[in-house]
Design a protein around this motif. Structure first.
Motif, PDB file in Angstrom:
ATOM      1  N   PRO A  59      37.741 -14.553  -2.698  1.00  0.00           N
ATOM      2  CA  PRO A  59      38.990 -14.904  -1.997  1.00  0.00           C
ATOM      3  C   PRO A  59      40.227 -14.715  -2.887  1.00  0.00           C
ATOM      4  CG  PRO A  59      37.317 -16.631  -1.737  1.00  0.00           C
ATOM      5  CD  PRO A  59      36.780 -15.665  -2.746  1.00  0.00           C
ATOM      6  N   VAL A  60      41.351 -14.383  -2.254  1.00  0.00           N
ATOM      7  CA  VAL A  60      42.589 -14.066  -2.986  1.00  0.00           C
ATOM      8  C   VAL A  60      42.951 -15.117  -4.033  1.00  0.00           C
ATOM      9  CG1 VAL A  60      45.041 -13.501  -2.775  1.00  0.00           C
ATOM     10  CG2 VAL A  60      43.496 -12.977  -0.907  1.00  0.00           C
ATOM     11  N   GLU A  61      42.995 -16.384  -3.609  1.00  0.00           N
ATOM     12  CA  GLU A  61      43.396 -17.479  -4.497  1.00  0.00           C
ATOM     13  C   GLU A  61      42.496 -17.497  -5.742  1.00  0.00           C
ATOM     14  OE1 GLU A  61      46.157 -19.344  -5.046  1.00  0.00           O
ATOM     15  OE2 GLU A  61      46.485 -19.037  -2.923  1.00  0.00           O
ATOM     16  N   THR A  62      41.219 -17.259  -5.536  1.00  0.00           N
ATOM     17  CA  THR A  62      40.250 -17.277  -6.638  1.00  0.00           C
ATOM     18  C   THR A  62      40.480 -16.089  -7.564  1.00  0.00           C
ATOM     19  OG1 THR A  62      38.708 -18.262  -5.065  1.00  0.00           O
ATOM     20  CG2 THR A  62      37.779 -17.544  -7.159  1.00  0.00           C
ATOM     21  N   VAL A  63      40.749 -14.917  -6.983  1.00  0.00           N
ATOM     22  CA  VAL A  63      41.011 -13.722  -7.788  1.00  0.00           C
ATOM     23  C   VAL A  63      42.240 -13.953  -8.677  1.00  0.00           C
ATOM     24  CG1 VAL A  63      41.642 -11.268  -7.732  1.00  0.00           C
ATOM     25  CG2 VAL A  63      39.972 -12.159  -6.098  1.00  0.00           C
ATOM     26  N   LEU A  64      43.275 -14.554  -8.108  1.00  0.00           N
ATOM     27  CA  LEU A  64      44.501 -14.779  -8.883  1.00  0.00           C
ATOM     28  C   LEU A  64      44.247 -15.735 -10.045  1.00  0.00           C
ATOM     29  CD1 LEU A  64      47.076 -14.934  -5.961  1.00  0.00           C
ATOM     30  CD2 LEU A  64      46.679 -13.043  -7.554  1.00  0.00           C
ATOM     31  N   ASN A  67      23.712 -19.058  -8.303  1.00  0.00           N
ATOM     32  CA  ASN A  67      22.928 -18.621  -7.146  1.00  0.00           C
ATOM     33  C   ASN A  67      21.548 -18.114  -7.530  1.00  0.00           C
ATOM     34  OD1 ASN A  67      24.978 -18.783  -4.846  1.00  0.00           O
ATOM     35  ND2 ASN A  67      26.105 -17.670  -6.421  1.00  0.00           N
ATOM     36  N   GLN A  68      21.103 -18.526  -8.709  1.00  0.00           N
ATOM     37  CA  GLN A  68      19.824 -18.018  -9.221  1.00  0.00           C
ATOM     38  C   GLN A  68      18.680 -18.204  -8.213  1.00  0.00           C
ATOM     39  OE1 GLN A  68      18.758 -19.535 -13.069  1.00  0.00           O
ATOM     40  NE2 GLN A  68      16.728 -18.670 -13.046  1.00  0.00           N
ATOM     41  N   ALA A  69      18.519 -19.412  -7.694  1.00  0.00           N
ATOM     42  CA  ALA A  69      17.399 -19.682  -6.776  1.00  0.00           C
ATOM     43  C   ALA A  69      17.486 -18.778  -5.544  1.00  0.00           C
ATOM     44  CB  ALA A  69      17.412 -21.149  -6.363  1.00  0.00           C
ATOM     45  N   PHE A  70      18.701 -18.616  -5.041  1.00  0.00           N
ATOM     46  CA  PHE A  70      18.934 -17.784  -3.852  1.00  0.00           C
ATOM     47  C   PHE A  70      18.587 -16.319  -4.133  1.00  0.00           C
ATOM     48  CE2 PHE A  70      22.085 -15.189  -1.421  1.00  0.00           C
ATOM     49  CZ  PHE A  70      21.595 -15.441  -0.141  1.00  0.00           C
ATOM     50  N   PHE A  75      31.538 -22.174  -2.514  1.00  0.00           N
ATOM     51  CA  PHE A  75      31.536 -22.181  -3.986  1.00  0.00           C
ATOM     52  C   PHE A  75      32.666 -21.320  -4.554  1.00  0.00           C
ATOM     53  CE2 PHE A  75      29.838 -20.387  -8.082  1.00  0.00           C
ATOM     54  CZ  PHE A  75      30.054 -21.533  -8.840  1.00  0.00           C
ATOM     55  N   VAL A  76      32.880 -20.137  -3.955  1.00  0.00           N
ATOM     56  CA  VAL A  76      33.934 -19.256  -4.482  1.00  0.00           C
ATOM     57  C   VAL A  76      35.308 -19.566  -3.893  1.00  0.00           C
ATOM     58  CG1 VAL A  76      32.406 -17.359  -5.101  1.00  0.00           C
ATOM     59  CG2 VAL A  76      33.368 -17.440  -2.809  1.00  0.00           C
ATOM     60  N   THR A  77      35.324 -20.222  -2.722  1.00  0.00           N
ATOM     61  CA  THR A  77      36.620 -20.559  -2.113  1.00  0.00           C
ATOM     62  C   THR A  77      37.300 -21.697  -2.865  1.00  0.00           C
ATOM     63  OG1 THR A  77      35.774 -19.892   0.032  1.00  0.00           O
ATOM     64  CG2 THR A  77      37.762 -21.238   0.043  1.00  0.00           C
ATOM     65  N   GLU A  78      36.504 -22.658  -3.306  1.00  0.00           N
ATOM     66  CA  GLU A  78      37.053 -23.807  -4.038  1.00  0.00           C
ATOM     67  C   GLU A  78      37.427 -23.343  -5.442  1.00  0.00           C
ATOM     68  OE1 GLU A  78      36.338 -27.479  -3.247  1.00  0.00           O
ATOM     69  OE2 GLU A  78      35.814 -27.037  -1.171  1.00  0.00           O
ATOM     70  N   CYS A  79      38.546 -22.619  -5.538  1.00  0.00           N
ATOM     71  CA  CYS A  79      38.843 -21.903  -6.787  1.00  0.00           C
ATOM     72  C   CYS A  79      39.005 -22.825  -7.994  1.00  0.00           C
ATOM     73  CB  CYS A  79      40.074 -21.023  -6.616  1.00  0.00           C
ATOM     74  SG  CYS A  79      41.514 -21.923  -6.068  1.00  0.00           S
TER      75      CYS A  79
END
Length: 329
Positions: A236-241, A266-269, A291-295
């Motif tokens: 997500p943008v916010e995370t990339v920034l 995400n090892q188990a997955f 997980f990735v959205t909650e930057c």
């Protein structure tokens, strides 16, 4: 609900507004608190010296209103721009390489088709600025010229700085100094770093490395876009920034921290995968979701999850991986 985010990107059909709202209302509190601290730090004199405090602040995120300035200063782009007044405009006015212009033109409409600011109908249409930055850069760094992926990076820089010349100097900081040889025609640096990631996964998440090996999945198949686009269109943008905040200050090892965190979390997955296409699919899925959205939490994780990761370790691995690649040549 707003179909377009603050940066001009259209949200996908299946966008989860509810969980995003929940996250963002919490994150807004953090942003407000950070903004006050940053204003005190910058005290209107717009200069920062590298220090542990600044590093800590950057890891916790640069408020959007200060982002362009801080990136410019900590990456060295500001100093370069001041030492070369008028250089950017001279590049645009000088002789042009027709083949380069053609390659850049071809990619214009492919750059962020989901962003309203890059549409031909937009006013101002950011395609013009993007074209200029890429043309100038191609003539400034002839050994790189133009290669796919650079359009996305330059586009993001323009969205944040809203300034062509600053975007040009930040692109130069990334391609010329921060990322070793990612965009040269042979892309040796990029190939090397994908191998380095493989070695780091062997050390830190051995079960995943073993799975990849068993099914003959090369790292380049699942992570090359992470490296080439610096997570644009992947996270997500916010995370990339937030990742870029640290990338400009701490350099390329941040990319490994992010990649290792995604894999480790995400090892188990990932290990549920039983065949080649399955593994590739899992790697696509681990870059989505809360997980990735909650930057803010995500960024805390990248500094704890992978454990220690020194530049010395990375450089040593780079040497051995590069030699291996060259000998395969």
């Amino acid at each position: 609900f707003c179909r377009v985010d603050p940066y001009g990107f259209e949200r996908p059909e299946d966008f989860d507004y509810a969980s995003y709202e929940a996250f963002f209302s919490r994150y807004l509190v953090v942003l407000t608190r950070r903004a006050i601290k940053w204003s005190k730090l910058l005290k209107g004199n717009n200069s920062i010296q590298k220090s542990l405090k600044v590093k800590r602040y950057i890891r916790k995120g640069i408020p959007n209103e200060h982002r362009a300035l801080v990136w410019m200063i900590v990456s060295g782009a500001q100093a370069n721009m001041e030492q070369n007044p008028g250089y950017y405009h001279r590049l645009l006015e000088g002789e042009k390489n027709a083949k380069l212009l053609e390659a850049i033109k071809t990619d214009m409409n492919r750059t962020f088709p989901d962003n309203v600011k890059f549409r031909k109908t937009a006013d101002p249409c950011l395609q013009h600025a993007l074209y200029n930055v890429l043309v100038a850069y191609g003539h400034h760094n002839k050994s790189v010229g133009y290669c796919q992926g650079m359009n996305f990076i330059a586009g993001y820089l323009i969205l944040i700085t809203k300034n062509e010349e600053e975007s040009f100097w930040l692109l130069d900081a990334l391609i010329g100094r921060i990322l070793p040889d990612y965009y040269s025609p042979a892309m040796l640096g990029l190939k090397t770093d994908q191998e380095v990631l493989g070695e780091l996964v062997k050390m830190k998440v051995p079960a995943v490395a073993e799975l990849m090996e068993r099914h003959g999945v090369m790292w380049t198949l699942v992570v090359s876009r992470w490296f080439i686009c610096l997570f644009i269109d992947i996270l997500p943008v916010e995370t990339v920034l937030r990742i870029w905040d640290c990338l400009f200050y701490e350099g390329s090892k941040i990319i490994f921290r992010v990649a290792l965190t995604l894999i480790k979390q995400n090892q188990a997955f990932i290990l549920e995968a039983t065949n080649f296409p399955d593994i590739c699919d899992k790697f696509k899925q681990i870059t989505k979701g809360t997980f990735v959205t909650e930057c803010h939490t995500f960024m805390q994780k990248i500094f704890t999850d992978p454990g220690s990761l020194s530049m010395a370790t990375i450089n040593k691995l780079r040497e051995t991986c590069r030699e291996k690649l060259l000998s395969q040549g």
